[in-house]
Write a protein that holds these residues in place. Sequence first.
Motif, short mmCIF file in Angstrom:
data_model
loop_
_atom_site.label_atom_id
_atom_site.label_comp_id
_atom_site.label_asym_id
_atom_site.label_seq_id
_atom_site.Cartn_x
_atom_site.Cartn_y
_atom_site.Cartn_z
N LEU A 1 0.86 -1.16 -0.11
CA LEU A 1 0.04 -0.02 0.11
C LEU A 1 0.93 1.21 0.10
O LEU A 1 0.50 2.29 -0.72
CB LEU A 1 -0.97 0.14 1.17
CG LEU A 1 -1.92 -1.01 1.07
CD1 LEU A 1 -2.61 -1.07 2.72
CD2 LEU A 1 -3.07 -0.77 0.16
N MET A 2 1.98 1.34 0.67
CA MET A 2 2.76 2.49 0.77
C MET A 2 3.18 2.96 -0.50
O MET A 2 3.25 4.04 -0.83
CB MET A 2 4.04 2.05 1.74
CG MET A 2 4.65 3.29 2.00
SD MET A 2 5.96 3.02 3.37
CE MET A 2 4.94 3.40 4.65
N HIS A 3 3.72 2.05 -1.49
CA HIS A 3 3.92 3.01 -2.71
C HIS A 3 3.25 1.88 -3.85
O HIS A 3 4.07 1.00 -4.75
CB HIS A 3 5.64 2.48 -2.93
CG HIS A 3 6.10 3.45 -1.87
ND1 HIS A 3 5.83 5.01 -2.08
CD2 HIS A 3 7.04 3.64 -0.83
CE1 HIS A 3 6.61 5.59 -1.00
NE2 HIS A 3 7.13 4.75 -0.51
N MET A 4 1.95 1.87 -3.85
CA MET A 4 1.27 1.04 -4.61
C MET A 4 1.52 1.15 -6.21
O MET A 4 1.15 0.44 -6.87
CB MET A 4 -0.39 1.07 -4.27
CG MET A 4 -1.08 -0.10 -4.57
SD MET A 4 -2.60 -0.02 -4.00
CE MET A 4 -3.31 -1.52 -4.51
N GLY A 5 1.91 2.23 -6.48
CA GLY A 5 2.08 2.64 -7.88
C GLY A 5 3.11 1.61 -8.69
O GLY A 5 3.06 1.74 -9.84
N SER A 6 3.93 1.29 -7.67
CA SER A 6 4.94 0.24 -8.46
C SER A 6 4.25 -1.24 -9.02
O SER A 6 4.77 -1.63 -9.92
CB SER A 6 5.83 -0.19 -7.19
OG SER A 6 5.14 -0.88 -6.26
N MET A 7 3.07 -1.23 -8.36
CA MET A 7 2.33 -2.50 -9.22
C MET A 7 2.05 -2.04 -10.54
O MET A 7 2.19 -2.90 -11.65
CB MET A 7 1.11 -2.83 -8.55
CG MET A 7 1.24 -3.69 -7.18
SD MET A 7 -0.31 -3.98 -6.36
CE MET A 7 -0.96 -5.29 -7.56
N GLY A 8 1.76 -0.96 -10.77
CA GLY A 8 1.32 -0.48 -12.22
C GLY A 8 2.49 -0.56 -13.02
O GLY A 8 2.72 -0.84 -14.25
N LEU A 9 3.74 -0.08 -12.54
CA LEU A 9 5.00 -0.09 -13.02
C LEU A 9 5.49 -1.66 -13.63
O LEU A 9 5.75 -1.89 -14.59
CB LEU A 9 6.24 0.51 -12.42
CG LEU A 9 7.56 0.53 -13.20
CD1 LEU A 9 7.58 1.49 -14.41
CD2 LEU A 9 8.85 1.31 -12.12
N VAL A 10 5.19 -2.29 -12.51
CA VAL A 10 5.73 -4.01 -12.82
C VAL A 10 4.77 -4.69 -14.06
O VAL A 10 5.17 -5.37 -14.89
CB VAL A 10 5.46 -4.71 -11.66
CG1 VAL A 10 5.60 -6.28 -11.92
CG2 VAL A 10 6.40 -4.27 -10.52
N GLY A 11 3.57 -4.04 -13.77
CA GLY A 11 2.66 -4.58 -14.92
C GLY A 11 2.88 -4.07 -16.25
O GLY A 11 2.90 -4.69 -17.26
N ASN A 12 3.19 -2.79 -16.24
CA ASN A 12 3.64 -2.12 -17.69
C ASN A 12 4.93 -2.79 -18.31
O ASN A 12 5.02 -3.20 -19.60
CB ASN A 12 3.57 -0.71 -17.36
CG ASN A 12 3.88 0.03 -18.89
OD1 ASN A 12 4.90 0.46 -19.20
ND2 ASN A 12 2.80 0.27 -19.66
#
Length: 373
Positions: free
Chosen positions: A261-272
Amino acid sequence: MDVKDFVSVLDCDFYTGVPDSQLKALCNYLMNVYGIDKGHHIIAANEGNCTALAAGYHLATGKVPVVYMQNSGEGNIINPVASLLNDKVYAIPCIFVIGWRGEPGVHDEPQHIYQGEITCKLLDLMDIENFVVDSETTVNELKEIMHDYRSILDNGKNVAFVIRKNALTYDEKVKYENDNDMIREKIIDHIVDVTGDNPIVSTTGKASRELFEIREANNQSHKYDFLTVGSMGHSSSIALGVAINKPEKRIWCVDGDGALLMHMGSMGLVGNVNPDNFVHIVINNGAHETVGGMPTVASNMDLVSIAKACGYHYAVSVDNFNDLDKELNKVKNMDKLCFIEVLSSIGARDDLGRPTTTAIENKENFMKFLNSK
């Protein structure tokens, strides 16, 4: 000082923060008095999130909010403090309450040492007047400081109380639990059984400590694991960097819900980026367990749908060991970007130790392993 006296002197009715073991007395008091109450107390995803939330509270009410955190979170508040709260911008007053890990002269873990050295220096640099509270600080002394702070706050500036170890006390207990059956250490044990000689990047807190002790118990080398002892929320990005540059290896990231949750934007980067050699495992107990057990919002979220929306090829949630083993073996040979949420209970062994190797040794052994043939 009794935390009730501390809260009384601050005289604020809205608190938001990220839990910290050094602030356990305050966190437990807030949970006992308010629980998670959008009008009085919200546990946020990260410290910058808290600061912006506090700014919104002030804009809506004209009152002064309190933001609490571990000093490791100071980095996350620099941007909103400097470009939002600062009196040269919007002049939004806020009281920060900061647990002082790694205080010079006090033994602590390696990830806290440098942060501890610069804790007050960072506050000074951000033009935040600060006062250190210790076990000898009296209520009258605190009242005098708070009286001076009121004029600072009235001018749209920020102040901070830096809390030393055991400075705040609270006698009442709070029990944090959930309805999940699986124990995190056993979950990690099952992961280790399946991953073999694949590299693992593990998240901050008890998960990395448990991984280390599992290797010890199994007489296995620690070279397979990068233990992310600090930088909460960044283990998946570290693992992504490894996966991109070691495409021939299956890279596993063992994450936690609070860290995710703390840096959830990393999931978007991993997925991209979509590395086909990456397995992202999130052990979700809905709690900031390492610092006391206070709740996260992850137990109310559909992390599997989020992972799929971010671009993960395969995503699943499991709540028992039979399904966990089946899914671990499935994704090991899938050669696709995969995500597994594992629903876990709250709790760890009372005798759980800490890594006996240094952070530098961990890094060097891991790098040698990654670059061996």
